[in-house]
Design a protein around this motif. Sequence first.
Motif, PDB file in Angstrom:
ATOM      1  N   LYS A  93       0.905  -1.145  -0.106  1.00  0.00           N
ATOM      2  CA  LYS A  93       0.002  -0.152   0.005  1.00  0.00           C
ATOM      3  C   LYS A  93       0.852   1.019  -0.160  1.00  0.00           C
ATOM      4  O   LYS A  93       0.336   2.284   0.531  1.00  0.00           O
ATOM      5  CB  LYS A  93      -0.861   0.078   1.069  1.00  0.00           C
ATOM      6  N   ASP A 112      -7.468   7.912  -7.924  1.00  0.00           N
ATOM      7  CA  ASP A 112      -7.752   6.649  -7.440  1.00  0.00           C
ATOM      8  C   ASP A 112      -9.195   6.370  -7.670  1.00  0.00           C
ATOM      9  O   ASP A 112     -10.253   7.304  -7.967  1.00  0.00           O
ATOM     10  CB  ASP A 112      -7.731   6.699  -5.874  1.00  0.00           C
ATOM     11  N   ARG A 113      -9.510   5.124  -7.958  1.00  0.00           N
ATOM     12  CA  ARG A 113     -11.049   4.496  -8.464  1.00  0.00           C
ATOM     13  C   ARG A 113     -11.606   5.524  -9.588  1.00  0.00           C
ATOM     14  O   ARG A 113     -12.254   6.128  -9.484  1.00  0.00           O
ATOM     15  CB  ARG A 113     -11.779   4.862  -7.281  1.00  0.00           C
ATOM     16  N   TYR A 146     -14.620  -7.611  -2.351  1.00  0.00           N
ATOM     17  CA  TYR A 146     -13.599  -7.382  -1.357  1.00  0.00           C
ATOM     18  C   TYR A 146     -12.687  -6.313  -1.830  1.00  0.00           C
ATOM     19  O   TYR A 146     -12.081  -6.590  -3.101  1.00  0.00           O
ATOM     20  CB  TYR A 146     -12.790  -8.586  -0.851  1.00  0.00           C
ATOM     21  N   ASP A 147     -12.331  -5.302  -1.265  1.00  0.00           N
ATOM     22  CA  ASP A 147     -11.436  -4.258  -1.593  1.00  0.00           C
ATOM     23  C   ASP A 147     -10.421  -4.331  -0.784  1.00  0.00           C
ATOM     24  O   ASP A 147     -10.518  -3.703   0.402  1.00  0.00           O
ATOM     25  CB  ASP A 147     -12.182  -2.720  -1.789  1.00  0.00           C
ATOM     26  N   TRP A 149      -7.639  -2.272  -0.466  1.00  0.00           N
ATOM     27  CA  TRP A 149      -7.168  -1.047  -0.153  1.00  0.00           C
ATOM     28  C   TRP A 149      -7.956  -0.537   1.045  1.00  0.00           C
ATOM     29  O   TRP A 149      -7.686   0.132   1.794  1.00  0.00           O
ATOM     30  CB  TRP A 149      -7.197   0.088  -1.215  1.00  0.00           C
ATOM     31  N   ASP A 150      -9.407  -0.663   0.909  1.00  0.00           N
ATOM     32  CA  ASP A 150     -10.151  -0.264   2.110  1.00  0.00           C
ATOM     33  C   ASP A 150     -10.346  -1.171   3.102  1.00  0.00           C
ATOM     34  O   ASP A 150     -10.882  -1.113   4.127  1.00  0.00           O
ATOM     35  CB  ASP A 150     -11.605   0.206   1.608  1.00  0.00           C
ATOM     36  N   ASP A 151      -9.961  -2.469   2.634  1.00  0.00           N
ATOM     37  CA  ASP A 151     -10.307  -3.699   3.490  1.00  0.00           C
ATOM     38  C   ASP A 151     -11.589  -3.854   3.952  1.00  0.00           C
ATOM     39  O   ASP A 151     -11.884  -4.173   5.261  1.00  0.00           O
ATOM     40  CB  ASP A 151      -9.458  -3.558   4.859  1.00  0.00           C
ATOM     41  N   LYS A 152     -12.552  -3.822   3.098  1.00  0.00           N
ATOM     42  CA  LYS A 152     -13.978  -3.978   3.220  1.00  0.00           C
ATOM     43  C   LYS A 152     -14.825  -4.499   1.912  1.00  0.00           C
ATOM     44  O   LYS A 152     -13.764  -4.388   0.798  1.00  0.00           O
ATOM     45  CB  LYS A 152     -14.432  -2.976   3.888  1.00  0.00           C
ATOM     46  N   ARG A 154     -16.919  -3.686  -1.077  1.00  0.00           N
ATOM     47  CA  ARG A 154     -17.618  -2.660  -1.500  1.00  0.00           C
ATOM     48  C   ARG A 154     -18.562  -2.925  -2.716  1.00  0.00           C
ATOM     49  O   ARG A 154     -18.783  -4.133  -3.042  1.00  0.00           O
ATOM     50  CB  ARG A 154     -16.405  -1.976  -2.637  1.00  0.00           C
ATOM     51  N   ASP A 160     -21.748   3.027  -7.594  1.00  0.00           N
ATOM     52  CA  ASP A 160     -20.768   3.927  -7.124  1.00  0.00           C
ATOM     53  C   ASP A 160     -20.532   5.133  -8.162  1.00  0.00           C
ATOM     54  O   ASP A 160     -20.402   6.386  -7.914  1.00  0.00           O
ATOM     55  CB  ASP A 160     -19.552   3.623  -6.441  1.00  0.00           C
TER      56      ASP A 160
END
Length: 600
Positions: A93, A112-113, A146-147, A149-152, A154, A160
Amino acid sequence: MVFLPVSKKDMQERGWEQVDFVLVTGDAYVDHPSFGTAIISRVLERFGYKVAILAQPDWRSTKDFTRFGRPRLGFLINSGNVDSMVNHFSVFKHRRRTDHYSPGGKAGLRPDRAVIVYSNKAREAYKDVPIIIGGLEASLRRLGHYDYWDDKVRRSVLLDAKADILIYGMGERAAVEIAEALDSGIEAKDIGWIRGTCVKGSVEDADSETIILPSFEEITDSKRRYGDSFALQYRNNDAIQGKRLMEPYGEKLCVVQNVPQPPLEREELDQIYELPYEGEAHPMYEKDGGVPALKEVRFSLTSSRGCFGGCSFCALTYHQGRELRSRSIASLVKEAEALTHRSDFKGYIHDVGGPTANFRHPACKKQLKAGVCKNKDCLYPKPCGQMEIDHSEYLRLLRELRDIPGIKKVFIRSGIRYDYVMADKDDSFLRELCHHHVSGTLKVAPEHVSQHVLKYMRKPGKEVFEDFSRSYRKINEKLGLKQYLIPYLISSHPGSRLEDAVELALFLKENHFIPDQVQDFYPTPGTLATCMYYTEEDPFTGEPVYVAKDLEEKKMQRALIHFHKPENRKLVQAALEKAGRKDLIPVLSDHNNKRKGRKR
């Protein structure tokens, strides 16, 4: 040079008052078929649509998004050839300092994104213009995921990004069908039937053939349900057997994934790769030194799409699919002959391949009628008895390319499946590979040697790699060539314990392998391995999977692979102590031994 318009002035020179589509991309504009932007734009051009390219726009305002005026049919948006988060961050990261898909390799020219940011900015510029997202980033994030970078977990990027339609997989056919529907006057919100797309819908619209996936709320709350959803998606990612999927969000909203598009057939692929690409980055980047990513592919040939290899850490299964298609020999020879007329061509073709270079046809004839097997892999744990193992057409292709006047050498760099090579009773391919297509070293990807890890990678056992290494060495000895193998390896893959990393280090030591490239496992959207990383379970069996998530252990596993480096001495000793193998400290920490070079 005839690049597509990148400015209002370019439009005016073509006599265009309005474009049909503005194609927004996070990459610099390179008109080469290794870049998705080039392919989609040229395909639409072939069907009579006017496309302008908005490459790496300033996302902090709407100014760039209004550069061409209001597009007649819509915005087409991708983040570039690579997911923007992978492009920006290392596995640890840390933000990367360069971007090979940007002019001069400069970082920071995309957000990003990127798909989300660009789409929302396009919506701000023109509220009612259709927005269609696609490319790798959109494809691999098409449903809840599962993302890392956000560790969750999405939501689907379709939601989005506030887009109307998401194209997943290889999008040429879907893009044209969407363009035709919009051109006929159908509103974007009503275009819900096109294969290879995701749209917003309602669970109430489900029919008897639709599979309702676990809801977003379920996969957020339960890792087991996340694994269940992944397994359903994996088993329905085929154009013949796949079903329409619905992922609910709340009581009414859902994301609908339509059945995948069938793979393009040989004639279609030939037509696409024979479109009038310039084969260059746009001249506006010359002042910056060009676009680095073009260097490796400028003189390479894409011969196939899809891969039946089934590696669990590879997203190609989810994006390109497991059913392989290839271009004709005539089309590839024609492209190679054109390269020889370029003033900057030095006689060397850098690669002839695809996801796997030595795959040229579907794994078996059954796939053509019944689709790929839902619960069986083609090559793991061993080659399927139904598989047609045949290198003859690939050899014919390589021979014809070698015979073209002006071509000195044809390299194969996109990787070969050595288990497929070893399963071929005819060793002609391996002999010609060594004789004509290797430049000193051949890079192959055993990834690991521990059977415990290879099981979760869905890769062949180490004995297959050892057999290949012996055959490669013997053939080179017969040919009088000093050529070596360089293994690609992955550390900290799901399933890899410290003792597995020790086993790999001992194997490298005993066989005098010094790996140049080691990748710490990177959990990217869409892969089976990422699902295992997040859930710590095998989604198909429910069995627990060990995952090294502690940063210190990840560093230890990586250091063991590079045990020969003096700077890794302390980490190697700590790893051996933690693994209960102090007896190996003199073996793996002795840097007084001279490096013996790469294994032949």
